[in-house]
Design a protein around this motif. Structure first.
Motif, PDB file in Angstrom:
ATOM      1  N   UNK A 158       0.876  -1.176   0.000  1.00  0.00           N
ATOM      2  CA  UNK A 158       0.000   0.000   0.000  1.00  0.00           C
ATOM      3  C   UNK A 158       0.907   1.217   0.000  1.00  0.00           C
ATOM      4  N   UNK A 159       0.761   2.061  -0.973  1.00  0.00           N
ATOM      5  CA  UNK A 159       1.624   3.242  -1.043  1.00  0.00           C
ATOM      6  C   UNK A 159       1.044   4.218  -2.067  1.00  0.00           C
ATOM      7  N   UNK A 160       0.701   5.417  -1.582  1.00  0.00           N
ATOM      8  CA  UNK A 160       0.019   6.396  -2.460  1.00  0.00           C
ATOM      9  C   UNK A 160       0.957   7.059  -3.473  1.00  0.00           C
ATOM     10  N   UNK A 161       2.267   6.886  -3.285  1.00  0.00           N
ATOM     11  CA  UNK A 161       3.201   7.404  -4.296  1.00  0.00           C
ATOM     12  C   UNK A 161       3.447   6.362  -5.382  1.00  0.00           C
ATOM     13  N   UNK A 162       3.547   5.097  -4.949  1.00  0.00           N
ATOM     14  CA  UNK A 162       3.831   4.005  -5.888  1.00  0.00           C
ATOM     15  C   UNK A 162       2.595   3.643  -6.704  1.00  0.00           C
ATOM     16  N   UNK A 163       1.449   3.547  -6.032  1.00  0.00           N
ATOM     17  CA  UNK A 163       0.209   3.126  -6.701  1.00  0.00           C
ATOM     18  C   UNK A 163      -0.958   3.921  -6.111  1.00  0.00           C
ATOM     19  N   UNK A 164      -1.104   5.200  -6.536  1.00  0.00           N
ATOM     20  CA  UNK A 164      -2.120   6.067  -5.922  1.00  0.00           C
ATOM     21  C   UNK A 164      -3.545   5.539  -6.104  1.00  0.00           C
ATOM     22  N   UNK A 165      -4.277   5.429  -4.970  1.00  0.00           N
ATOM     23  CA  UNK A 165      -5.662   4.955  -5.024  1.00  0.00           C
ATOM     24  C   UNK A 165      -5.764   3.471  -5.275  1.00  0.00           C
ATOM     25  N   UNK A 166      -4.642   2.753  -5.231  1.00  0.00           N
ATOM     26  CA  UNK A 166      -4.672   1.310  -5.472  1.00  0.00           C
ATOM     27  C   UNK A 166      -3.579   0.650  -4.655  1.00  0.00           C
ATOM     28  N   UNK A 167      -2.867  -0.264  -5.269  1.00  0.00           N
ATOM     29  CA  UNK A 167      -1.725  -0.875  -4.572  1.00  0.00           C
ATOM     30  C   UNK A 167      -0.813  -1.569  -5.579  1.00  0.00           C
ATOM     31  N   UNK A 168       0.399  -1.885  -5.111  1.00  0.00           N
ATOM     32  CA  UNK A 168       1.326  -2.647  -5.948  1.00  0.00           C
ATOM     33  C   UNK A 168       1.355  -4.088  -5.464  1.00  0.00           C
ATOM     34  N   UNK A 169       1.683  -5.015  -6.343  1.00  0.00           N
ATOM     35  CA  UNK A 169       1.760  -6.413  -5.900  1.00  0.00           C
ATOM     36  C   UNK A 169       2.969  -7.149  -6.479  1.00  0.00           C
ATOM     37  N   UNK A 170       3.480  -8.087  -5.676  1.00  0.00           N
ATOM     38  CA  UNK A 170       4.589  -8.957  -6.073  1.00  0.00           C
ATOM     39  C   UNK A 170       4.138 -10.370  -5.712  1.00  0.00           C
ATOM     40  N   UNK A 171       3.625 -11.091  -6.690  1.00  0.00           N
ATOM     41  CA  UNK A 171       3.062 -12.422  -6.435  1.00  0.00           C
ATOM     42  C   UNK A 171       4.009 -13.487  -6.997  1.00  0.00           C
ATOM     43  N   UNK A 172       4.435 -14.448  -6.163  1.00  0.00           N
ATOM     44  CA  UNK A 172       5.419 -15.436  -6.640  1.00  0.00           C
ATOM     45  C   UNK A 172       4.787 -16.521  -7.516  1.00  0.00           C
ATOM     46  N   UNK A 173       5.484 -16.863  -8.586  1.00  0.00           N
ATOM     47  CA  UNK A 173       5.032 -17.987  -9.416  1.00  0.00           C
ATOM     48  C   UNK A 173       6.016 -19.154  -9.316  1.00  0.00           C
ATOM     49  N   UNK A 174       7.198 -18.866  -8.786  1.00  0.00           N
ATOM     50  CA  UNK A 174       8.242 -19.854  -8.493  1.00  0.00           C
ATOM     51  C   UNK A 174       9.297 -19.088  -7.705  1.00  0.00           C
ATOM     52  N   UNK A 175      10.374 -19.752  -7.303  1.00  0.00           N
ATOM     53  CA  UNK A 175      11.413 -19.039  -6.550  1.00  0.00           C
ATOM     54  C   UNK A 175      12.038 -17.911  -7.373  1.00  0.00           C
ATOM     55  N   UNK A 176      11.980 -18.077  -8.706  1.00  0.00           N
ATOM     56  CA  UNK A 176      12.620 -17.080  -9.581  1.00  0.00           C
ATOM     57  C   UNK A 176      11.649 -16.556 -10.652  1.00  0.00           C
ATOM     58  N   UNK A 177      10.342 -16.649 -10.343  1.00  0.00           N
ATOM     59  CA  UNK A 177       9.346 -16.174 -11.317  1.00  0.00           C
ATOM     60  C   UNK A 177       8.279 -15.387 -10.575  1.00  0.00           C
TER      61      UNK A 177
END
Ligand SMILES: Cc1cc2nc3c(=O)[nH]c(=O)nc-3n(C[C@H](O)[C@H](O)[C@H](O)COP(=O)(O)OP(=O)(O)OC[C@H]3O[C@@H](n4cnc5c(N)ncnc54)[C@H](O)[C@@H]3O)c2cc1C
Length: 485
Positions: free
Chosen positions: A220-239
């Motif tokens: 959650x960060x209004x500078x990075x993603x104003x009015x929303x959010x950023x996400x980092x979802x893992x698909x594997x250890x390196x994906x």
């Protein structure tokens, strides 16, 4: 005599689950057609950019579907298991786990497998049809029409019921003519513009707040993603599936505040670059990602459509604005609604009554399972959007008790029990405002849940129910917006 018992407009995730659900509840006795604009080789693709999605889904929702309609998901449609979603405050000092165990899906493989399963059940498909509108007989929807892109000829088919699963931009819902109850258009502020990459990377700095192979991370960060959010979802250890969503008016305000001219694409690039756990990222060229590794699409973040049925017509998935208001998770509710709707449809057809009144029960069944909490979450979203990074960090750190985290983990609005802690001193005007605002949305949420539990039993009481809902929501949003000024 109609061509089909049921036509499902849109062969995406919601459409194909619905098809299997109808088949299950009717013991494969109904004639079902799924129509989509994609070719047979790209089933369920949202747009030319691909199957643009964060790909995360809770185990609970998948289990709900599997228990109800006996559809199982395994590998390869499930690409990776996760222990939950972890939301980080802007200062990263607080993290809240929610949604419990879950899966990262392969959105291109999933529809291929779904469609094979549907075909084995006798469900028919028509591809490369661009649907434009519905066919009516008086107040009743009796079919669909569009253009067959293969032959450039008009395409028309009739059925007892049409299911609208065309996604957020549904042309059928936008032009619906037989209902004043179904909302046709969405408020611009209830739409998020979202984008993501699917990438391989080398291990960078070890930092579990930036990449965690076991958790889907939300920033959650209004500078990075104003009015929303950023996400980092893992698909594997390196994906990774990495992306963000913004709301346009908040992006404009943020750009003005910081003197920048960013858009979703530039914010996505920046978000990727600042992540030190992800080194040397490159777009996945796996065969099942190659047409789907980068893209932007819209997603709604509001309560579901106030009414999801009219004579011979029902809405499911994104076309009904089902994604959860606080995190845009639309797969879970689509699975729940899809698993429910088959029962409503087979009962209505068996009773030989597909009128608005006969199909009404679907609204009630969805609200009972899921929809009761969505208006409260919409208001909560409205509040978070108004808050500064400082306020979000402070609120998450000081006002959330264990029970609140549990509510959030169930996808419900928290009560902010921390606010009532004896001896709690709230210092500063800003923090008092945050406390007041959180308490206010929590009170409103209780009223909203109660109101949804009293959703009208039939269409006759709907207008009054809706009037009361809208009056309350309008007042609440005005108040919430005032907290931000
Ligand atoms: C960037 C992004 C990230 C997201 N992340 C997540 C997440 O991590 N977890 C989660 O749960 N949800 C997420 N969502 C939401 C999720 O992707 C949707 O809720 C889900 O795909 C909805 O499925 P659907 O079948 O209702 O609609 P869609 O997937 O949009 O399917 C609609 C289908 O109808 C077809 N169609 C549309 N118009 C026509 C027409 N006129 N004629 C014929 N066919 C047509 C389309 O081609 C498509 O096949 C995200 C959304 C976005 C945009």
């Amino acid at each position: 005599m109609t061509d089909y018992d049921v036509i499902i407009a849109g062969g995406g995730l919601a459409g194909t689950i619905t098809a299997q659900s109808i088949s299950y509840y009717s013991n494969q006795n109904l004639k079902i057609l799924v129509v989509d604009r994609n070719s047979e080789f790209f089933p369920g693709r949202k747009s030319l950019a691909g199957w643009v999605c964060g790909d995360a889904c809770s185990k609970e929702a998948v289990d709900f579907m599997s228990n109800r309609i006996k559809v199982k998901w395994t590998r390869p449609e499930i690409e990776h298991d996760v222990k939950g979603v972890m939301a980080y405050s802007p200062d990263k000092e607080t993290s809240i786990p929610f949604d419990g165990e879950g899966y990262m899906l392969n959105r291109q493989k999933l529809p291929e497998i779904q469609n094979e399963r549907c075909k084995k059940m006798g469900i028919e498909f028509e591809y490369e049809i661009n649907l434009t509108c519905l066919i009516y007989d008086g107040q009743q929807v009796i079919g669909i029409q569009g253009i067959d892109n293969k032959t450039k000829q008009p395409f028309k088919k009739t059925s007892k019921i049409v299911i609208d699963a065309l996604g957020v931009t549904s042309t059928l819902r936008n032009g619906l003519e037989n209902s004043t109850k179904v909302e046709k258009r969405i408020d611009r502020r209830d739409l998020e513009s979202t984008g993501r990459y699917i990438m391989y990377f080398d291990q960078g700095q070890k930092d579990l707040t930036e990449f965690d192979p076991d958790y889907c991370i939300i920033h959650l960060d209004q500078d990075i993603a104003p009015g929303g959010y950023g996400w980092v979802f893992p698909k594997a250890d390196n994906k990774v599936n990495i992306g963000l969503g913004i709301e346009k008016s908040f992006l404009d305000k943020r750009n003005k505040r910081l003197g920048k001219k960013d858009n979703v694409e530039s914010l996505m690039k920046e978000y990727l670059k600042r992540n030190k756990a992800i080194k040397n990222p490159r777009l996945s060229e796996d065969p099942e990602d190659i047409n789907n590794n980068s893209g932007i699409f819209q997603v709604s973040v509001r309560r579901q459509n106030d009414c999801m049925t009219s004579g011979g017509y029902m809405l499911v998935g994104d076309s009904a604005w089902m994604p959860k208001a606080i995190d845009a998770g639309g797969i879970g509710p689509a699975l729940i609604a899809g698993a429910i709707i088959g029962n409503n449809i087979s009962q209505a057809i068996e009773a030989n009554d597909v009128s608005e009144t006969s199909l009404w029960q679907y609204n009630i069944d969805f609200i009972k399972e899921y929809g009761y909490k969505t208006a409260g979450l919409e208001l909560f979203r409205g509040l978070i959007q108004q808050m500064t990074n400082e306020q979000i960090s402070y609120g998450m750190k000081h006002f959330l008790g264990n029970m609140d985290v549990e509510s959030i983990s169930k996808g419900e609005h928290p009560d902010f029990s921390g606010l009532g802690r004896i001896g709690m001193m709230i210092r500063g005007v800003m923090n008092k405002t945050v406390a007041k605002a959180l308490r206010y949305t929590s009170e409103q949420n209780q009223w909203l849940v109660e109101h949804y539990n009293n959703y009208p039993k039939d269409p006759s009481d709907f207008d009054e129910w809706k009037k009361t809902l809208h009056k309350r929501l309008d007042e609440a949003f005005t108040k919430v917006e005032a907290f931000g000024t």
